[in-house]
Design an enzyme around this catalytic site. Structure first.
Site, PDB file in Angstrom:
ATOM      1  N   LYS A  26     -17.302  35.176  33.594  1.00  0.00           N
ATOM      2  CA  LYS A  26     -16.074  35.502  32.862  1.00  0.00           C
ATOM      3  C   LYS A  26     -15.245  34.235  32.720  1.00  0.00           C
ATOM      4  O   LYS A  26     -14.961  33.556  33.712  1.00  0.00           O
ATOM      5  CB  LYS A  26     -15.293  36.566  33.650  1.00  0.00           C
ATOM      6  CG  LYS A  26     -14.128  37.119  32.865  1.00  0.00           C
ATOM      7  CD  LYS A  26     -13.362  38.139  33.664  1.00  0.00           C
ATOM      8  CE  LYS A  26     -13.534  39.527  33.114  1.00  0.00           C
ATOM      9  NZ  LYS A  26     -12.811  40.525  33.923  1.00  0.00           N
ATOM     10  N   GLY A  38      -5.200  29.667   6.940  1.00  0.00           N
ATOM     11  CA  GLY A  38      -5.672  29.905   5.567  1.00  0.00           C
ATOM     12  C   GLY A  38      -5.161  28.779   4.684  1.00  0.00           C
ATOM     13  O   GLY A  38      -4.046  28.287   4.911  1.00  0.00           O
ATOM     14  N   ASN A  42      -1.372  27.219   4.770  1.00  0.00           N
ATOM     15  CA  ASN A  42      -1.119  25.917   5.383  1.00  0.00           C
ATOM     16  C   ASN A  42      -0.408  24.960   4.427  1.00  0.00           C
ATOM     17  O   ASN A  42       0.446  24.186   4.851  1.00  0.00           O
ATOM     18  CB  ASN A  42      -2.431  25.283   5.865  1.00  0.00           C
ATOM     19  CG  ASN A  42      -2.848  25.847   7.209  1.00  0.00           C
ATOM     20  OD1 ASN A  42      -2.026  26.401   7.939  1.00  0.00           O
ATOM     21  ND2 ASN A  42      -4.124  25.706   7.543  1.00  0.00           N
ATOM     22  N   GLY A 228      -9.770   7.899   5.236  1.00  0.00           N
ATOM     23  CA  GLY A 228      -8.675   8.017   4.277  1.00  0.00           C
ATOM     24  C   GLY A 228      -9.064   8.787   3.042  1.00  0.00           C
ATOM     25  O   GLY A 228      -9.673   9.856   3.136  1.00  0.00           O
ATOM     26  N   SER A 249      -6.639  16.859  16.759  1.00  0.00           N
ATOM     27  CA  SER A 249      -7.441  17.905  16.102  1.00  0.00           C
ATOM     28  C   SER A 249      -7.328  17.740  14.593  1.00  0.00           C
ATOM     29  O   SER A 249      -6.228  17.546  14.068  1.00  0.00           O
ATOM     30  CB  SER A 249      -6.936  19.289  16.520  1.00  0.00           C
ATOM     31  OG  SER A 249      -7.325  20.249  15.551  1.00  0.00           O
ATOM     32  N   ASP A 255      -5.619  20.617   4.137  1.00  0.00           N
ATOM     33  CA  ASP A 255      -4.516  21.406   3.552  1.00  0.00           C
ATOM     34  C   ASP A 255      -3.220  20.598   3.568  1.00  0.00           C
ATOM     35  O   ASP A 255      -2.427  20.643   2.617  1.00  0.00           O
ATOM     36  CB  ASP A 255      -4.290  22.698   4.354  1.00  0.00           C
ATOM     37  CG  ASP A 255      -5.543  23.553   4.450  1.00  0.00           C
ATOM     38  OD1 ASP A 255      -6.371  23.494   3.530  1.00  0.00           O
ATOM     39  OD2 ASP A 255      -5.681  24.278   5.460  1.00  0.00           O
TER      40      ASP A 255
HETATM   41  N1  LIG Z   1     -10.343  11.702  12.127  1.00  0.00           N
HETATM   42  C1  LIG Z   1      -9.300  11.441  11.326  1.00  0.00           C
HETATM   43  N2  LIG Z   1      -8.477  10.391  11.592  1.00  0.00           N
HETATM   44  C2  LIG Z   1      -7.426  10.120  10.805  1.00  0.00           C
HETATM   45  N3  LIG Z   1      -7.115  10.829   9.711  1.00  0.00           N
HETATM   46  C3  LIG Z   1      -7.873  11.867   9.384  1.00  0.00           C
HETATM   47  C4  LIG Z   1      -9.011  12.232  10.168  1.00  0.00           C
HETATM   48  N4  LIG Z   1      -9.576  13.323   9.613  1.00  0.00           N
HETATM   49  C5  LIG Z   1      -8.817  13.622   8.531  1.00  0.00           C
HETATM   50  N5  LIG Z   1      -7.804  12.751   8.385  1.00  0.00           N
HETATM   51  C6  LIG Z   1      -6.774  12.752   7.331  1.00  0.00           C
HETATM   52  O1  LIG Z   1      -6.769  13.977   6.644  1.00  0.00           O
HETATM   53  C7  LIG Z   1      -7.221  13.823   5.282  1.00  0.00           C
HETATM   54  C8  LIG Z   1      -8.119  14.993   4.898  1.00  0.00           C
HETATM   55  O2  LIG Z   1      -9.207  15.048   5.794  1.00  0.00           O
HETATM   56  P1  LIG Z   1     -10.697  15.489   5.425  1.00  0.00           P
HETATM   57  O3  LIG Z   1     -11.292  14.500   4.510  1.00  0.00           O
HETATM   58  O4  LIG Z   1     -11.357  15.723   6.726  1.00  0.00           O
HETATM   59  O5  LIG Z   1     -10.424  16.820   4.621  1.00  0.00           O
HETATM   60  P2  LIG Z   1     -11.210  18.203   4.632  1.00  0.00           P
HETATM   61  O6  LIG Z   1     -12.646  17.962   4.917  1.00  0.00           O
HETATM   62  O7  LIG Z   1     -10.847  18.884   3.371  1.00  0.00           O
HETATM   63  O8  LIG Z   1     -10.514  18.919   5.846  1.00  0.00           O
HETATM   64  P3  LIG Z   1     -10.336  20.475   6.163  1.00  0.00           P
HETATM   65  O9  LIG Z   1     -11.354  20.738   7.223  1.00  0.00           O
HETATM   66  O10 LIG Z   1      -8.947  20.576   6.652  1.00  0.00           O
HETATM   67  O11 LIG Z   1     -10.586  21.229   4.895  1.00  0.00           O
HETATM   68  C9  LIG Z   1      -7.922  12.468   5.273  1.00  0.00           C
HETATM   69  O12 LIG Z   1      -7.870  11.897   3.983  1.00  0.00           O
HETATM   70  C10 LIG Z   1      -7.077  11.693   6.273  1.00  0.00           C
HETATM   71  O13 LIG Z   1      -5.856  11.317   5.681  1.00  0.00           O
END
Ligand SMILES: Nc1ncnc2c1ncn2[C@@H]1O[C@H](COP(=O)(O)OP(=O)(O)OP(=O)(O)O)[C@@H](O)[C@H]1O
Ligand SMILES: [Mg+2]
Length: 308
Positions: A26, A38, A42, A228, A249, A255
């Site tokens: 457990k 969602g 968000n 980026g 995280s 979003d």
């Molecule tokens: N590990 C990271 N370190 C720094 N910035 C991050 C990281 N992950 C995401 N970001 C930031 O968040 C933005 C969007 O992330 P990502 O490309 O992962 O989008 P996504 O895959 O659509 O995410 P989601 O799972 O929220 O839909 C990136 O362009 C960057 O600015």
């Protein structure tokens, strides 16, 4: 100019911690937190943090739906929910404190019946005015056809909304059968849209430019996770790297980025500045634990680090 966000598959996100994730025994969970979840929801939450009101449309059912609505209102987001019969799903994210690894359990979404779908369209019809932003984000409710976003866009096309799409697979492909304002695929979603397994950096840029040239979208923003993002529009292609920050995280980063991009467009920023604001919001959200979104302080911090 109003911003209307639509979330057809919302969730009540439950976050917990456990000191060692092992089978059989457990597991004592602690540090329980609930958050609204969602895509469109968000985006509305992030816009609120940026000082912009939005009209947040989503189906809400049962006690979980009511809880979700309360959580949103606690954050100052007015919900424009449609009551439905099916209960809103509850997703679970668990962090194992021994390894600091996060496990995410996603539940199947709500089903929407005919009457409920009519109510959602009615809500949009009563509120969407010429030139408003219409943000369609996330996956669709279980029983909806893959061209449902496309149908919505078509139905309201005479109001000339600025359609922002953040979704994947067929939902995205179908939605782009008519011109939209902005899309924000990540690398995987962009490759899928191109019908490929993988795109090289050059291919990504070429494909994004092609989407703009063909008039599929005014802005194509491709998010590159920790690297980026880049933005393609008629003025050119712009890149923005992320500053180095402690990442807790990445849930909600995409979003948050969408909200930042809309903010930049609302403020009539240049494409480079729009992109920077989007990346700053994404980065700032990665600085918060679990499903929590960015704080204003971290958005400003990320912006400062990128301007230097
Ligand atoms: N590990 C990271 N370190 C720094 N910035 C991050 C990281 N992950 C995401 N970001 C930031 O968040 C933005 C969007 O992330 P990502 O490309 O992962 O989008 P996504 O895959 O659509 O995410 P989601 O799972 O929220 O839909 C990136 O362009 C960057 O600015
Ligand atoms: Mg995403």
């Amino acid at each position: 100019m109003k911003i209307i966000t639509v979330t057809l598959n919302p969730a009540l996100d439950k976050n917990a911690k456990v000191d060692g994730l092992v089978p059989g025994s457990k597991l004592r969970c602690h540090s329980i937190q609930y958050q609204p979840g969602g895509g469109g929801i968000n985006v509305s939450r992030m816009l609120q943090r940026l000082g912009l009101d939005s009209h947040c449309v989503f189906p809400s059912g049962g006690d979980t739906g009511a809880h979700l609505t309360i959580l949103l209102e606690d954050e100052g987001v007015t919900s424009n929910s449609i009551l439905i019969k099916d209960w809103t799903r509850e997703n679970l994210a668990v962090v194992d404190t021994k390894t600091n690894l996060q496990y995410r359990f996603g539940m199947p979404g709500n089903v929407l019946n005919e009457e409920e779908l009519v109510s959602i369209k009615k809500e949009l019809s009563q509120n969407l005015e010429k030139g408003d932003f219409l943000v369609l984000s996330g996956s669709l409710a279980k029983n909806l056809p893959p061209n449902y976003y496309q149908q919505l866009i078509e139905e309201f096309s005479t109001r000339e909304p600025k359609v922002v799409i953040d979704t994947s697979g067929m939902y995205l492909k179908k939605a782009l059968e008519q011109p939209v304002y902005l899309i924000k695929p990540n690398q995987r979603e962009l490759a899928q849209l191109a019908g490929k397994e993988f795109l090289s950096n050059i291919e990504q840029e070429e494909f994004a430019k092609e989407l703009v040239e063909k008039g599929k979208a005014k802005y194509v923003v491709v998010s590159l996770g920790a690297k980026g993002a880049f933005l393609a529009c008629t003025e050119g292609v712009f890149y923005q790297t992320t500053p180095s920050v402690p990442v807790k995280s990445t849930i909600g980063a995409g979003d948050s980025m969408v909200a930042g991009l809309i903010y930049g467009i609302q403020k009539e920023y240049t494409p480079k500045e729009i992109l920077r604001m989007g990346v700053a919001c994404g980065v700032a959200t990665t600085m918060s634990e679990g499903t929590q979104l960015a704080t204003s302080k971290n958005i400003n911090k990320a912006l400062e680090l990128m301007i230097i």
